[in-house]
Write an enzyme that holds these catalytic residues in place. Structure first.
Site, PDB file in Angstrom:
ATOM      1  N   SER A  19       0.829  -1.214   0.000  1.00 21.35           N
ATOM      2  CA  SER A  19       0.000   0.000   0.000  1.00 21.35           C
ATOM      3  C   SER A  19       0.859   1.258   0.000  1.00 21.35           C
ATOM      4  O   SER A  19       1.958   1.284   0.584  1.00 21.35           O
ATOM      5  CB  SER A  19      -0.862  -0.017   1.268  1.00 21.35           C
TER       6      SER A  19
ATOM      7  N   TYR B 210      -1.321   0.773  10.519  1.00 22.74           N
ATOM      8  CA  TYR B 210      -1.542   0.039   9.268  1.00 22.74           C
ATOM      9  C   TYR B 210      -0.326   0.193   8.339  1.00 22.74           C
ATOM     10  O   TYR B 210       0.162  -0.787   7.761  1.00 22.74           O
ATOM     11  CB  TYR B 210      -2.807   0.569   8.584  1.00 22.74           C
TER      12      TYR B 210
ATOM     13  N   GLU C   9       0.418   3.512   1.856  1.00 27.81           N
ATOM     14  CA  GLU C   9       0.556   3.901   3.266  1.00 27.81           C
ATOM     15  C   GLU C   9       1.951   3.601   3.805  1.00 27.81           C
ATOM     16  O   GLU C   9       2.330   4.126   4.847  1.00 27.81           O
ATOM     17  CB  GLU C   9      -0.507   3.199   4.117  1.00 27.81           C
TER      18      GLU C   9
HETATM   19  O1  G4F Z   1     -11.103   6.129   2.178  1.00 23.29           O
HETATM   20  P1  G4F Z   1     -10.124   6.146   3.282  1.00 23.29           P
HETATM   21  O2  G4F Z   1     -10.540   5.520   4.563  1.00 23.29           O
HETATM   22  O3  G4F Z   1      -8.793   5.475   2.691  1.00 23.29           O
HETATM   23  P2  G4F Z   1      -7.266   5.451   3.198  1.00 23.29           P
HETATM   24  O4  G4F Z   1      -7.168   5.716   4.639  1.00 23.29           O
HETATM   25  O5  G4F Z   1      -6.477   6.369   2.323  1.00 23.29           O
HETATM   26  O6  G4F Z   1      -6.840   3.946   2.938  1.00 23.29           O
HETATM   27  C1  G4F Z   1      -7.206   3.217   1.778  1.00 23.29           C
HETATM   28  O7  G4F Z   1      -6.212   3.349   0.774  1.00 23.29           O
HETATM   29  C2  G4F Z   1      -4.906   2.859   1.136  1.00 23.29           C
HETATM   30  C3  G4F Z   1      -3.980   3.058  -0.046  1.00 23.29           C
HETATM   31  O8  G4F Z   1      -4.327   2.243  -1.108  1.00 23.29           O
HETATM   32  C4  G4F Z   1      -5.014   1.379   1.515  1.00 23.29           C
HETATM   33  F1  G4F Z   1      -3.808   0.919   1.894  1.00 23.29           F
HETATM   34  C5  G4F Z   1      -6.006   1.187   2.637  1.00 23.29           C
HETATM   35  O9  G4F Z   1      -6.162  -0.200   2.910  1.00 23.29           O
HETATM   36  C6  G4F Z   1      -7.354   1.761   2.185  1.00 23.29           C
HETATM   37  O10 G4F Z   1      -7.836   1.011   1.103  1.00 23.29           O
HETATM   38  O11 G4F Z   1      -9.670   7.640   3.621  1.00 23.29           O
HETATM   39  C7  G4F Z   1      -9.183   8.506   2.631  1.00 23.29           C
HETATM   40  C8  G4F Z   1      -9.033   9.901   3.218  1.00 23.29           C
HETATM   41  C9  G4F Z   1      -8.241   9.929   4.526  1.00 23.29           C
HETATM   42  O12 G4F Z   1      -7.382  11.031   4.489  1.00 23.29           O
HETATM   43  C10 G4F Z   1      -9.294  10.155   5.606  1.00 23.29           C
HETATM   44  O13 G4F Z   1      -8.821  10.811   6.763  1.00 23.29           O
HETATM   45  O14 G4F Z   1     -10.334  10.400   3.559  1.00 23.29           O
HETATM   46  C11 G4F Z   1     -10.267  11.010   4.832  1.00 23.29           C
HETATM   47  N1  G4F Z   1     -11.614  11.048   5.410  1.00 23.29           N
HETATM   48  C12 G4F Z   1     -12.315  12.184   5.693  1.00 23.29           C
HETATM   49  N2  G4F Z   1     -13.520  11.880   6.231  1.00 23.29           N
HETATM   50  C13 G4F Z   1     -12.367   9.989   5.738  1.00 23.29           C
HETATM   51  C14 G4F Z   1     -13.565  10.509   6.264  1.00 23.29           C
HETATM   52  N3  G4F Z   1     -12.140   8.663   5.633  1.00 23.29           N
HETATM   53  C15 G4F Z   1     -13.130   7.804   6.042  1.00 23.29           C
HETATM   54  N4  G4F Z   1     -12.921   6.474   5.921  1.00 23.29           N
HETATM   55  N5  G4F Z   1     -14.312   8.280   6.583  1.00 23.29           N
HETATM   56  C16 G4F Z   1     -14.585   9.624   6.715  1.00 23.29           C
HETATM   57  O15 G4F Z   1     -15.650  10.017   7.183  1.00 23.29           O
END
Ligand code: G4F
Length: 327
Positions: free
Chosen positions: A131, A155, A133
């Site tokens: 990832s 993670y 990450e």
């Molecule tokens: O959609 P997210 O939860 O994805 P994140 O954390 O980037 O991780 C995903 O992608 C990675 C890279 O491929 C993978 F390794 C991992 O397994 C997963 O698939 O969050 C994306 C962004 C973050 O910055 C988070 O803080 O959205 C921001 N965010 C803002 N509000 C939110 C929210 N994320 C989530 N999940 N929920 C919210 O309400």
């Protein structure tokens, strides 16, 4: 002999698309699934319900990633030529709440699998779903296969350990083991607690009068968002390459959470400002910055390219939610 692949994490977004891709190429596909009290396999339902496929070209086996004995038995019995290791705790925000089990499921489980593969006859090829990450707060933008790891979450640390272990087993034991360092990849099959799906679903639900607001965390957070179907194509291409190598799969473009909000709400013809509320519950203790990938190596050696635009992807996801909720 027909091609034989085994997938951990087969019921997830990527696992389901990869299964379809491999079945379409004539593979026999074996998947490892956790026993759960509910049957959470909706992404594969169309394949399970097809008697020409399930039990003939597609098989499932029960095992937990911490159960080495069962994993070893399944791999020895199936004898796959290709192993796609996609399973693990994949929610970055949640990894701050459950760091130990995230490391167990994501880091140690990968090492466990590598140990089993090391003992298998026939040298199966192994893809590990790494990832972006692992880069966390990177020293260089965009990142490529040579960028040093600097994870910013439990993670990210777990993935960095697993990614480096794949490299160690490749170098030390000659395994055909590869990392695909994938950036965020989305689709209508994305889990509902990831931000893209959460936003597209809420836009559709608000449009249909089923919900009144959308509560989010950091709207300024930026990521490199692509289409999951492109990324599973990259997984397959990685294992068809002549030598075992790591590849970055990314679009090379930044977008913010606010950009997803704007695109999804525009699709349903609503002004998002009236419906969005921010809540610190969804803020993370640490947030990676400047995560955007350089996929030049994948393009040069595998002929891989992202095929979907950000706007087209969000449009497709929002329309899929409208259709599903209207049903
Ligand atoms: O959609 P997210 O939860 O994805 P994140 O954390 O980037 O991780 C995903 O992608 C990675 C890279 O491929 C993978 F390794 C991992 O397994 C997963 O698939 O969050 C994306 C962004 C973050 O910055 C988070 O803080 O959205 C921001 N965010 C803002 N509000 C939110 C929210 N994320 C989530 N999940 N929920 C919210 O309400």
């Amino acid at each position: 002999m027909a091609d034989l692949a085994l997938i951990t994490g087969i019921t997830g977004q990527d696992g389901s698309y990869l299964t379809e891709l491999l079945l379409g190429k004539g593979y026999t596909v074996h998947g490892i699934v956790r026993r759960t009290s509910t049957l959470s396999r909706s992404r594969l339902k169309h394949l399970f319900d097809n008697p020409a496929i399930y039990g003939r070209q597609l098989f499932l086996h029960y095992a937990d990633l911490d159960d080495a004995t069962t994993l070893r038995r399944i791999l020895a019995k199936v004898r796959p030529q290709e192993i796609y290791h996609l399973a693990g705790q994949s929610h970055v925000g949640l990894s701050f709440e459950i760091p130990e089990s995230t490391c167990e499921m994501t880091a140690t489980a990968t090492l466990r699998l590598l140990e089993i593969i090391r003992d298998l006859p026939g040298s199966p090829r192994c893809y590990h779903a790494s990832s972006s990450e692992v880069f966390g707060n990177p020293a260089q933008v965009p990142q490529d296969e040579e960028t040093p790891f600097n994870p910013a979450s439990p993670y990210g640390c777990a993935k960095a350990f697993a990614t480096q272990m794949v490299r160690v087993y490749r170098q030390a034991f000659g395994l055909f083991a590869c990392n695909g360092i994938t950036y965020n990849h989305e689709s209508p099959r994305r889990g509902e607690n990831f931000v893209s799906r959460k936003i597209c679903r809420a836009a559709a639900a608000i449009k249909l009068g089923l919900e009144k607001e959308l509560v989010l965390g950091d709207l300024t957070a930026q990521r490199d968002w692509g289409d999951a179907r492109d990324y599973v194509r990259g997984m397959w291409l990685t294992l068809q390459h002549g030598t075992p190598e790591d590849f970055v799969f990314a679009t090379g473009q930044f977008h913010s959470v606010q950009d997803i909000v704007s695109a999804a709400f525009a699709e349903v013809g609503l002004n998002p400002e009236s419906y969005i509320r921010q809540d610190c519950r969804f803020l993370r203790p640490a947030e990676p910055h400047r995560l955007v990938g350089n996929p030049a190596k994948a393009k040069r050696l595998l002929g891989w390219e992202a095929s979907t635009t950000f706007d087209a992807l969000i449009r497709e996801m929002t329309l899929a939610e409208l259709t599903a909720l209207a049903r």
